[in-house]
Design a protein around this motif. Structure first.
Motif, PDB file in Angstrom:
ATOM      1  N   ILE A   3      17.738  13.922  -0.245  1.00  0.00           N
ATOM      2  CA  ILE A   3      17.750  13.036  -1.405  1.00  0.00           C
ATOM      3  C   ILE A   3      16.615  13.473  -2.323  1.00  0.00           C
ATOM      4  O   ILE A   3      15.509  13.757  -1.869  1.00  0.00           O
ATOM      5  N   GLY A   4      16.892  13.515  -3.623  1.00  0.00           N
ATOM      6  CA  GLY A   4      15.854  13.851  -4.594  1.00  0.00           C
ATOM      7  C   GLY A   4      16.275  13.437  -5.982  1.00  0.00           C
ATOM      8  O   GLY A   4      17.441  13.100  -6.227  1.00  0.00           O
ATOM      9  N   SER A   5      15.336  13.479  -6.903  1.00  0.00           N
ATOM     10  CA  SER A   5      15.655  13.180  -8.291  1.00  0.00           C
ATOM     11  C   SER A   5      16.633  14.228  -8.803  1.00  0.00           C
ATOM     12  O   SER A   5      16.537  15.403  -8.458  1.00  0.00           O
ATOM     13  N   ALA A   6      17.578  13.800  -9.639  1.00  0.00           N
ATOM     14  CA  ALA A   6      18.601  14.711 -10.150  1.00  0.00           C
ATOM     15  C   ALA A   6      18.211  15.337 -11.474  1.00  0.00           C
ATOM     16  O   ALA A   6      18.906  16.215 -11.965  1.00  0.00           O
ATOM     17  N   ASP A   7      17.114  14.885 -12.077  1.00  0.00           N
ATOM     18  CA  ASP A   7      16.746  15.423 -13.388  1.00  0.00           C
ATOM     19  C   ASP A   7      15.232  15.420 -13.574  1.00  0.00           C
ATOM     20  O   ASP A   7      14.487  15.334 -12.603  1.00  0.00           O
ATOM     21  N   SER A   8      14.783  15.493 -14.810  1.00  0.00           N
ATOM     22  CA  SER A   8      13.356  15.635 -15.109  1.00  0.00           C
ATOM     23  C   SER A   8      12.586  14.314 -15.054  1.00  0.00           C
ATOM     24  O   SER A   8      11.413  14.274 -15.403  1.00  0.00           O
ATOM     25  N   GLN A   9      13.236  13.252 -14.627  1.00  0.00           N
ATOM     26  CA  GLN A   9      12.589  11.948 -14.503  1.00  0.00           C
ATOM     27  C   GLN A   9      12.471  11.571 -13.024  1.00  0.00           C
ATOM     28  O   GLN A   9      13.320  11.950 -12.221  1.00  0.00           O
ATOM     29  N   PRO A  10      11.443  10.799 -12.652  1.00  0.00           N
ATOM     30  CA  PRO A  10      11.374  10.317 -11.269  1.00  0.00           C
ATOM     31  C   PRO A  10      12.559   9.394 -10.980  1.00  0.00           C
ATOM     32  O   PRO A  10      13.145   8.814 -11.892  1.00  0.00           O
ATOM     33  N   ARG A  21       0.844  -1.184   0.000  1.00  0.00           N
ATOM     34  CA  ARG A  21       0.000   0.000   0.000  1.00  0.00           C
ATOM     35  C   ARG A  21       0.884   1.241   0.000  1.00  0.00           C
ATOM     36  O   ARG A  21       1.482   1.573   1.015  1.00  0.00           O
ATOM     37  N   PRO A  22       0.953   1.918  -1.134  1.00  0.00           N
ATOM     38  CA  PRO A  22       1.789   3.123  -1.204  1.00  0.00           C
ATOM     39  C   PRO A  22       1.262   4.221  -0.291  1.00  0.00           C
ATOM     40  O   PRO A  22       0.059   4.352  -0.087  1.00  0.00           O
ATOM     41  N   VAL A  23       2.196   4.994   0.248  1.00  0.00           N
ATOM     42  CA  VAL A  23       1.876   6.147   1.078  1.00  0.00           C
ATOM     43  C   VAL A  23       2.475   7.359   0.385  1.00  0.00           C
ATOM     44  O   VAL A  23       3.649   7.335  -0.004  1.00  0.00           O
ATOM     45  N   ARG A  24       1.688   8.413   0.224  1.00  0.00           N
ATOM     46  CA  ARG A  24       2.186   9.633  -0.417  1.00  0.00           C
ATOM     47  C   ARG A  24       2.428  10.687   0.646  1.00  0.00           C
ATOM     48  O   ARG A  24       1.527  11.012   1.408  1.00  0.00           O
ATOM     49  N   ARG A  25       3.669  11.209   0.688  1.00  0.00           N
ATOM     50  CA  ARG A  25       4.032  12.237   1.655  1.00  0.00           C
ATOM     51  C   ARG A  25       5.003  13.212   1.008  1.00  0.00           C
ATOM     52  O   ARG A  25       6.025  12.809   0.476  1.00  0.00           O
ATOM     53  N   SER A  26       4.686  14.483   1.076  1.00  0.00           N
ATOM     54  CA  SER A  26       5.574  15.557   0.595  1.00  0.00           C
ATOM     55  C   SER A  26       6.064  15.304  -0.824  1.00  0.00           C
ATOM     56  O   SER A  26       7.231  15.514  -1.127  1.00  0.00           O
ATOM     57  N   GLY A  27       5.203  14.827  -1.695  1.00  0.00           N
ATOM     58  CA  GLY A  27       5.576  14.589  -3.088  1.00  0.00           C
ATOM     59  C   GLY A  27       6.220  13.242  -3.345  1.00  0.00           C
ATOM     60  O   GLY A  27       6.430  12.866  -4.488  1.00  0.00           O
ATOM     61  N   LEU A  28       6.553  12.511  -2.292  1.00  0.00           N
ATOM     62  CA  LEU A  28       7.175  11.183  -2.429  1.00  0.00           C
ATOM     63  C   LEU A  28       6.103  10.101  -2.414  1.00  0.00           C
ATOM     64  O   LEU A  28       5.058  10.271  -1.800  1.00  0.00           O
ATOM     65  N   VAL A  29       6.405   8.995  -3.052  1.00  0.00           N
ATOM     66  CA  VAL A  29       5.567   7.805  -2.926  1.00  0.00           C
ATOM     67  C   VAL A  29       6.433   6.771  -2.217  1.00  0.00           C
ATOM     68  O   VAL A  29       7.513   6.426  -2.691  1.00  0.00           O
ATOM     69  N   MET A  30       5.974   6.318  -1.048  1.00  0.00           N
ATOM     70  CA  MET A  30       6.716   5.323  -0.267  1.00  0.00           C
ATOM     71  C   MET A  30       5.885   4.050  -0.200  1.00  0.00           C
ATOM     72  O   MET A  30       4.709   4.093   0.145  1.00  0.00           O
ATOM     73  N   PRO A  65       9.826  12.463  -6.975  1.00  0.00           N
ATOM     74  CA  PRO A  65       9.304  13.121  -8.179  1.00  0.00           C
ATOM     75  C   PRO A  65      10.433  13.765  -8.972  1.00  0.00           C
ATOM     76  O   PRO A  65      11.536  13.978  -8.440  1.00  0.00           O
ATOM     77  N   PRO A  66      10.196  14.101 -10.228  1.00  0.00           N
ATOM     78  CA  PRO A  66      11.220  14.771 -11.034  1.00  0.00           C
ATOM     79  C   PRO A  66      11.732  16.031 -10.333  1.00  0.00           C
ATOM     80  O   PRO A  66      11.003  16.672  -9.581  1.00  0.00           O
ATOM     81  N   ALA A  67      12.994  16.385 -10.585  1.00  0.00           N
ATOM     82  CA  ALA A  67      13.602  17.577  -9.972  1.00  0.00           C
ATOM     83  C   ALA A  67      12.728  18.783 -10.246  1.00  0.00           C
ATOM     84  O   ALA A  67      12.126  18.905 -11.309  1.00  0.00           O
ATOM     85  N   GLY A  68      12.663  19.672  -9.277  1.00  0.00           N
ATOM     86  CA  GLY A  68      11.860  20.878  -9.430  1.00  0.00           C
ATOM     87  C   GLY A  68      10.485  20.747  -8.814  1.00  0.00           C
ATOM     88  O   GLY A  68       9.858  21.730  -8.479  1.00  0.00           O
ATOM     89  N   ARG A  69      10.008  19.496  -8.632  1.00  0.00           N
ATOM     90  CA  ARG A  69       8.695  19.288  -8.025  1.00  0.00           C
ATOM     91  C   ARG A  69       8.785  19.012  -6.532  1.00  0.00           C
ATOM     92  O   ARG A  69       7.779  19.004  -5.848  1.00  0.00           O
ATOM     93  N   ALA A  70       9.980  18.763  -6.047  1.00  0.00           N
ATOM     94  CA  ALA A  70      10.137  18.429  -4.624  1.00  0.00           C
ATOM     95  C   ALA A  70       9.707  19.610  -3.768  1.00  0.00           C
ATOM     96  O   ALA A  70       9.939  20.761  -4.116  1.00  0.00           O
ATOM     97  N   SER A  71       9.072  19.319  -2.638  1.00  0.00           N
ATOM     98  CA  SER A  71       8.552  20.385  -1.793  1.00  0.00           C
ATOM     99  C   SER A  71       9.665  21.108  -1.043  1.00  0.00           C
ATOM    100  O   SER A  71       9.504  22.247  -0.659  1.00  0.00           O
ATOM    101  N   THR A  72      10.777  20.471  -0.813  1.00  0.00           N
ATOM    102  CA  THR A  72      11.861  21.115  -0.069  1.00  0.00           C
ATOM    103  C   THR A  72      13.207  20.504  -0.458  1.00  0.00           C
ATOM    104  O   THR A  72      13.286  19.343  -0.809  1.00  0.00           O
ATOM    105  N   THR A  73      14.236  21.304  -0.411  1.00  0.00           N
ATOM    106  CA  THR A  73      15.589  20.780  -0.619  1.00  0.00           C
ATOM    107  C   THR A  73      16.410  21.057   0.632  1.00  0.00           C
ATOM    108  O   THR A  73      17.625  21.062   0.594  1.00  0.00           O
TER     109      THR A  73
END
Length: 192
Positions: A164-171, A84-93, A111-119
């Motif tokens: 940790i986050g995506s480094a480019d335009s792909q998840p 059962r996926p859990v969605r939190r702060s743009g992530l799917v866990m 999510p793809p870079a630029g969509r993350a809620s915080t860095t």
């Protein structure tokens, strides 16, 4: 005399604590989210209070898990694992382990870079290991920054500021193992 209800409820406290810590949430924040007091939550986590359905329902909703997961309901005979996926702060866990405590395993989709809620780097108790399944990851650890691709892994003490986050335009998809008490995931074969 055997008490199956008591057996089911005995592990609720550690499971609640593990879920809250995995979300990096304080008792106060969880109290606000559920309408329960921080004192009640603490007593539930420490096993000093027997949980009621009225307490477990908002906790299951807040943690994004079915009620059966909180009480470790006995298996129904179906051998399939229902992730059962859990969605939190743009992530799917996707939790891959079903027990409380110890090293927990997750599949995490960033999510793809630029969509993350915080860095903003964060710190918390524990030790983490991750393996990149798909995409590229930007990994900030302390003052260092790394880019990891498919097949690369990293492990670190989560008390060091990290992000940790995506480094480019792909998840980016990662297999993550996390020990809230600092447990490390030991990989490899052992010789006997």
């Amino acid at each position: 005399m055997n008490n199956p209800e008591g057996d089911v409820l005995v592990g609720v406290g550690p499971r609640l604590r593990a879920l809250r810590r995995a979300r990096n949430t304080t008792l106060a924040a969880l109290a606000e989210e559920t309408g329960l007091t921080a004192s009640t939550l603490s007593r539930l986590e420490n096993g000093r209070l027997r949980p009621t359905l009225e307490q477990l329902l908002p906790l299951a909703r807040a943690h994004g898990v079915p009620l059966d997961d909180l009480v470790a309901a006995p298996p129904t005979g179906d051998p399939r694992i229902h992730l059962r996926p859990v969605r939190r702060s743009g992530l799917v866990m996707v939790p891959l382990t079903r027990r409380a405590g110890g090293v927990q395993a997750y599949k995490v989709i960033y999510p793809p870079a630029g969509r993350a809620s915080t860095t903003k780097p964060q710190t918390h108790e524990g030790y983490e290991w991750f393996y990149v399944l798909n995409g590229h990851v930007r990994f900030v650890l302390g003052e260092q920054e790394f880019r990891l691709g498919v097949g690369e892994a990293a492990e670190f003490d989560t008390r060091i500021p990290h992000w940790i986050g995506s480094a480019d335009s792909q998840p980016a998809e990662l297999l993550v193992m996390f020990g809230a008490q600092g447990e490390r995931a030991h990989l490899g074969s052992s010789s006997h």
